[in-house]
Design a protein around this motif. Structure first.
Motif, short mmCIF file in Angstrom:
data_model
loop_
_atom_site.label_atom_id
_atom_site.label_comp_id
_atom_site.label_asym_id
_atom_site.label_seq_id
_atom_site.Cartn_x
_atom_site.Cartn_y
_atom_site.Cartn_z
N ARG A 674 42.51 52.10 43.91
CA ARG A 674 41.89 52.75 45.06
C ARG A 674 41.52 51.68 46.08
NH1 ARG A 674 40.05 57.99 43.89
NH2 ARG A 674 40.21 58.54 41.67
N ARG A 675 41.63 52.02 47.33
CA ARG A 675 41.33 51.03 48.37
C ARG A 675 39.87 50.57 48.29
NH1 ARG A 675 45.36 50.62 52.28
NH2 ARG A 675 47.01 52.18 52.03
N GLY A 676 39.02 51.43 47.77
CA GLY A 676 37.61 51.06 47.67
C GLY A 676 37.34 50.02 46.60
N GLU A 677 38.32 49.75 45.71
CA GLU A 677 38.12 48.76 44.66
C GLU A 677 38.21 47.33 45.20
OE1 GLU A 677 40.34 49.39 41.06
OE2 GLU A 677 40.44 51.55 41.44
N ILE A 678 38.67 47.17 46.42
CA ILE A 678 38.76 45.84 47.03
C ILE A 678 37.41 45.50 47.65
CG2 ILE A 678 39.89 44.44 48.80
CD1 ILE A 678 42.38 46.09 48.41
N ASN A 679 36.87 44.36 47.22
CA ASN A 679 35.55 43.91 47.70
C ASN A 679 35.71 42.70 48.61
OD1 ASN A 679 34.10 45.84 46.02
ND2 ASN A 679 34.72 44.55 44.28
N LEU A 687 39.85 41.12 44.41
CA LEU A 687 40.03 42.21 43.46
C LEU A 687 39.64 41.70 42.08
CD1 LEU A 687 41.11 45.10 42.83
CD2 LEU A 687 43.34 44.03 42.42
N ASN A 688 38.87 42.48 41.36
CA ASN A 688 38.46 42.11 40.01
C ASN A 688 39.48 42.65 39.01
OD1 ASN A 688 37.23 41.91 37.45
ND2 ASN A 688 35.19 41.98 38.36
N VAL A 689 40.20 41.73 38.36
CA VAL A 689 41.20 42.11 37.37
C VAL A 689 40.79 41.52 36.03
CG1 VAL A 689 43.64 42.01 36.69
CG2 VAL A 689 43.01 42.15 39.12
N ARG A 690 40.30 42.37 35.13
CA ARG A 690 39.86 41.94 33.81
C ARG A 690 38.88 40.77 33.92
NH1 ARG A 690 45.25 43.03 33.33
NH2 ARG A 690 45.79 40.83 33.58
N ASN A 691 37.88 40.95 34.78
CA ASN A 691 36.81 39.97 35.00
C ASN A 691 37.31 38.67 35.63
OD1 ASN A 691 34.81 41.66 33.88
ND2 ASN A 691 35.34 40.97 31.80
N GLU A 692 38.45 38.72 36.23
CA GLU A 692 38.97 37.57 36.98
C GLU A 692 39.06 37.96 38.45
OE1 GLU A 692 42.81 34.51 37.16
OE2 GLU A 692 42.83 36.25 35.80
N VAL A 693 38.46 37.15 39.31
CA VAL A 693 38.44 37.44 40.74
C VAL A 693 39.68 36.86 41.40
CG1 VAL A 693 37.18 37.13 42.90
CG2 VAL A 693 35.93 37.48 40.76
N GLY A 711 46.23 56.06 52.88
CA GLY A 711 45.94 56.93 51.75
C GLY A 711 44.86 56.35 50.87
N GLU A 712 44.50 57.15 49.87
CA GLU A 712 43.41 56.73 48.97
C GLU A 712 43.85 55.56 48.09
OE1 GLU A 712 40.50 58.64 45.50
OE2 GLU A 712 42.04 59.86 46.50
N TYR A 713 45.14 55.54 47.71
CA TYR A 713 45.63 54.53 46.78
C TYR A 713 46.56 53.53 47.48
CZ TYR A 713 43.86 57.39 42.95
OH TYR A 713 43.04 58.09 42.09
N CYS A 714 46.60 52.35 46.93
CA CYS A 714 47.55 51.33 47.38
C CYS A 714 47.97 50.51 46.17
CB CYS A 714 46.93 50.42 48.46
SG CYS A 714 45.55 49.43 47.84
N PHE A 715 48.87 49.56 46.38
CA PHE A 715 49.37 48.74 45.27
C PHE A 715 49.07 47.27 45.57
CE2 PHE A 715 51.81 52.58 45.08
CZ PHE A 715 51.96 52.83 43.72
N VAL A 716 48.70 46.54 44.52
CA VAL A 716 48.47 45.10 44.64
C VAL A 716 49.40 44.40 43.65
CG1 VAL A 716 46.85 43.20 44.32
CG2 VAL A 716 46.09 45.33 45.41
N VAL A 717 50.26 43.53 44.16
CA VAL A 717 51.19 42.74 43.33
C VAL A 717 50.60 41.34 43.21
CG1 VAL A 717 53.52 41.88 43.05
CG2 VAL A 717 53.14 44.08 44.18
N LYS A 724 47.16 29.47 39.60
CA LYS A 724 46.94 29.76 41.01
C LYS A 724 47.58 31.11 41.33
CE LYS A 724 47.15 27.42 45.50
NZ LYS A 724 47.67 26.25 46.23
N LYS A 725 46.75 32.11 41.61
CA LYS A 725 47.24 33.46 41.83
C LYS A 725 46.74 33.99 43.16
CE LYS A 725 46.66 34.52 36.90
NZ LYS A 725 45.97 35.44 35.94
N ILE A 726 47.45 34.99 43.65
CA ILE A 726 47.00 35.72 44.83
C ILE A 726 47.55 37.14 44.73
CG2 ILE A 726 48.96 35.15 46.32
CD1 ILE A 726 46.95 34.87 48.63
N GLY A 727 46.78 38.11 45.21
CA GLY A 727 47.23 39.49 45.19
C GLY A 727 47.79 39.89 46.54
N ILE A 728 48.94 40.52 46.55
CA ILE A 728 49.57 40.98 47.79
C ILE A 728 49.44 42.50 47.86
CG2 ILE A 728 51.72 41.11 49.09
CD1 ILE A 728 52.64 38.60 47.68
#
Length: 793
Positions: A674-679, A687-693, A711-717, A724-728
């Motif tokens: 959900r777009r609201g999950e992005i802080n 984005l918090n993924v399994r306690n990893e920011v 829309g309400e939903y989006c995708f993060v790759v 070293k990671k980043i979400g797209i």
């Protein structure tokens, strides 16, 4: 360039430089082999053959500085082969230094110039290693009698005042008239050594040597025969020259090639009486011209399968001038691939299947055209029948009103129009049959296309030994410069990868190996004090892992001192003094620009550019490099690379109306959120993924795409590495697909975040994401974009 070569083709120089590179590599590896095992006579013979071939090939294309110097090197090798000179460190050093000069000469020729530095010092060194020999005969006063298969042009000197030659008066006169003022006509008889490993090209080598002294007007046997892969024991050269007899004999006599040389002046020679008809004279007149201009040589190309020692470069009807061809020689050489003929045969079979499949599609297309005509005819007849039926309906109604039973009317209708439902039955059957054939041909074409792709990929694949074989010399020189003892071990040199990757991989591996020898391996005294063997070990290993290749550079040295690295990083302002680093994090600091732990600058290290180059080059190749270390036990550099840069697996994503490709090798995972999950933390979207920011980058902002979905939903790759990671953030995931990379040029070359482009199945263009650039530049551009567009919830 030789004037007997056609100036409109560069094939000879391509072949020459390709063969010369192989021979130089062959020389270097075998010289190092005899240093470790002086009794290895096979390697000694191989060195001599390679040097001899290089000398002959260079003389053929008139690179005289290379052939002359290679001849001096060959003299020393001949003494080693004959056991008159023992293999020592001094001999090996001299041979390797000589080889370096030959490399420089070849490089100069490839760049369109001639090597101009003095080689007197190394030449004197070579002479000093060759023992003095007594009674070394050079040439006989007369040539031995030719066998019955050859033509004797000039017999041994006789007591008569004038010689007699085996040609007509007209031929002799024509040859004399071809001489320039100040020149005389000479007959030079040469007897060749059949024991020479390259005896079939001796005639051409002498020909090239004599051209430096004048003009070669005629040869017996004919000039074309000298190019055939046959040995000619006796050859006579008719030369117009102003040189003396001794000078000509010196030039024509080649060590290990000729047995004897006899030069005779033909100014007072008398032709043997022979009747030549006028039309024969005219024909001979057309033929008697400098052999150098003979336009009859057929083009001879060196086979991709030939061994170096069996593939002397032969003059053909294909060479341009020295400057033009040489200038482009380097670029041309790098484009040459040596391919196993079986791989070419596989492609030929696939091409044959493609032709058959094409014929099937052509047949289907013709059937479709025929069926279209049939359909149009049926449709016209069907419409006509329906029209008549509707015209008949009032009559049927009138008959019903007049008392005719409905049953009779129905029977009349069925009798008249009952075939209408079956009008398209035969057409439908044919169409189904055609559809089945079309699907079968499509599946077959897909299979062939896949196998063709794999076959072409295999053609581009070359063994990594092309790189690894250069490192024994590198390590040998380094251990001498640094006063260390190092044993280089090589594993997996048969591993194959794309040639485009090979071309850019030399520098990164070179820097890693130099780092291991310089920083990793301790001095013999230190190793002995630590209870280690005085000789350190560096392992160079390559292996396949799926569609990736893993290259490891491992040493058993002292490892990386995490505390020393941390202090250096603090001194250079690369990290905060209070920052706590693990051993792994400290090890990765050595890849930072300008970083070095060396106490002083040497010609090997200390400038802080080596491992920075490694990181930059590997990132450019869409690969990764990591270092692991253990204090006192050694370090390991691991390089992971895709097998090819031409075709990759990509994850297709959509942002607005645009489709982008993300290399699968860089994708860690993907999430539908959900777009609201992005802080937002400190102006960063996370984005918090399994306690990893994880930081989130919106491609819509980076590439200025306004029409994105709300829309309400989006995708993060999530892309990058484990460290070293980043979400797209994207609007949709389309799926995985093989992506053919097309490089971007002109104004698109420096587009940030874009590695290339690809054409999708529907013909649209998909840009390929450069993940390494996103990792470095994404956050900064995200902040700039957010300040311009504001936060989007």
């Amino acid at each position: 360039m030789s004037d007997f070569l056609d100036a409109n083709n560069e094939e000879l120089l391509k072949d020459y430089f390709s063969e010369a590179e192989l021979m130089v590599d062959n020389l270097e590896s075998n010289i190092l082999a005899i240093e470790n095992d002086p009794t290895n006579h096979d390697a000694i013979d191989e060195i001599f053959r390679a040097a001899h071939t290089l000398k002959g090939n260079s003389a053929t294309v008139e690179f005289t500085e290379i052939s002359t110097f290679a001849h001096k090197m060959e003299d020393l090798l001949d003494e080693v082969r004959s056991d008159r000179v023992k293999v020592s460190e001094d001999v090996v050093d001299t041979l390797l230094n000589s080889l370096d000069i030959i490399k420089a000469m070849l490089e100069a020729r490839q760049n369109g110039s001639v090597y101009a530095e003095s080689v007197e010092e190394i030449s004197n060194k070579i002479k000093s290693l060759i023992p003095e020999k007594a009674g070394k005969g050079k040439k006989s006063s007369s040539v031995s009698k030719p066998g019955p298969e050859t033509v004797q042009s000039v017999p041994a000197a006789s007591a008569s005042a004038s010689e007699t030659v085996d040609m007509s008066e007209f031929e002799l006169l024509e040859l004399k008239q071809s001489c320039q003022p100040g020149q005389k006509l000479w007959s030079i008889s040469v007897v060749f050594d059949e024991n020479n490993p390259m005896n079939s090209v001796g005639g051409i080598q002498v020909f090239a040597a004599l051209k430096a002294c004048g003009t070669v007007l005629k040869t017996v046997p004919d000039f074309e025969a000298l190019y055939e892969d046959e040995f000619h024991k006796d050859v006579v050269y008719y030369v117009a020259s102003s040189n003396s007899q001794e000078q000509l004999e010196d030039v024509a006599f080649l060590d290990d090639v000729t047995l004897s040389v006899d030069a005779q002046c033909l100014e007072n020679a008398v032709a043997k009486e022979s009747y030549v008809q006028p039309e024969q004279k005219e024909e001979k007149n057309a033929q008697i011209q400098p052999v150098a201009e003979t336009p009859k040589q057929e083009e001879v190309k060196v086979s991709a399968e030939q061994k170096t020692e069996n593939a002397p470069v032969q003059p053909s009807k294909t060479v341009s001038s020295t400057k033009t061809a040489s200038a482009s020689g380097h670029a041309q050489q790098s484009s040459i691939l040596r391919v196993d003929s079986k791989r070419i045969d596989t492609l030929m079979n696939l091409v044959s299947e493609t032709v058959i499949t094409k014929a099937s599609f052509n047949q289907s297309a013709q059937q479709q055209s025929d069926m279209l005509v049939q359909f149009q005819a049926l449709d016209s007849a069907f419409r006509e029948k329906i029209r008549k039926m509707f015209e008949q309906l009032p009559q049927y109604l009138e008959e019903i009103q007049n008392g005719v039973s409905v049953k009779d009317i129905r029977n009349n209708i069925m009798q008249e129009y009952g075939e209408i439902p079956e009008y398209f039955a035969s057409f439908e059957a044919k169409f189904k049959d055609l559809n089945t054939k079309f699907h079968s041909a499509t599946q077959n074409l897909g299979r062939i296309a896949g196998e063709l792709q794999e076959g072409v990929m295999k053609i581009r694949m070359v063994p990594i030994s092309q790189i690894f074989d250069r490192f024994p010399r590198v390590v040998r020189d380094l251990q001498k410069d640094l006063g260390k003892k190092v044993n280089l071990q090589i594993e997996g040199e048969e591993t194959e990868l794309d040639k485009t990757v090979i071309d850019d991989l030399m520098d990164p591996i070179m820097h890693c190996v130099r780092n291991s020898v310089d920083h990793g391996i301790e001095s013999p005294e230190e190793r002995k004090a630590l209870g280690k063997s005085e000789t350190g070990t560096v392992l160079l290993k390559a292996a396949n892992e799926g569609n990736m290749i893993i290259i490891d550079i491992v040493d058993d040295g002292n490892g990386i001192d995490a505390e020393k690295v941390r202090k250096k990083a603090v001194e250079k302002g690369l990290i905060h003094p209070n920052k706590v680093l693990s051993e792994q994090e400290a090890a990765n600091l050595i890849f930072l620009p300008g970083f070095s732990t060396a106490d002083k600058i040497t010609n090997v290290s200390g400038r802080g550019v080596g491992l920075d180059v490694v990181k930059t080059m590997i990132d450019k190749l869409n690969g990764t490099v990591n270092v692991t270390t253990e204090k006192g036990r050694g370090s390991k550099f691991s390089i992971r690379l895709p097998l090819t840069l031409a075709i990759i697996q990509g994850l297709l994503v959509r942002v607005g109306r645009e489709v982008y490709s993300i290399p699968i090798a860089s994708v860690i995972e993907s999430h539908r959120i959900r777009r609201g999950e992005i802080n937002t933390i400190d102006n960063y979207e996370v984005l918090n993924v399994r306690n990893e920011v994880i930081s989130v980058l919106r491609l819509s902002r980076l590439f200025n795409i306004r029409n994105t979905e709300d829309g309400e939903y989006c995708f993060v790759v999530i892309v990058g590495t484990q460290d070293k990671k980043i979400g797209i953030m994207v609007d949709a995931l389309i799926g995985e697909e093989d992506v053919v990379i097309k490089p971007l040029r002109d104004q698109f070359t420096q587009s940030p975040g874009i590695a290339g482009a690809s054409i999708l199945g529907d013909g649209s263009v998909s840009l390929i994401i450069d993940v390494s650039q996103l990792l470095e530049l994404g956050v900064r551009q995200e902040i700039e974009a957010r300040s311009e567009y504001g936060t989007i919830d």
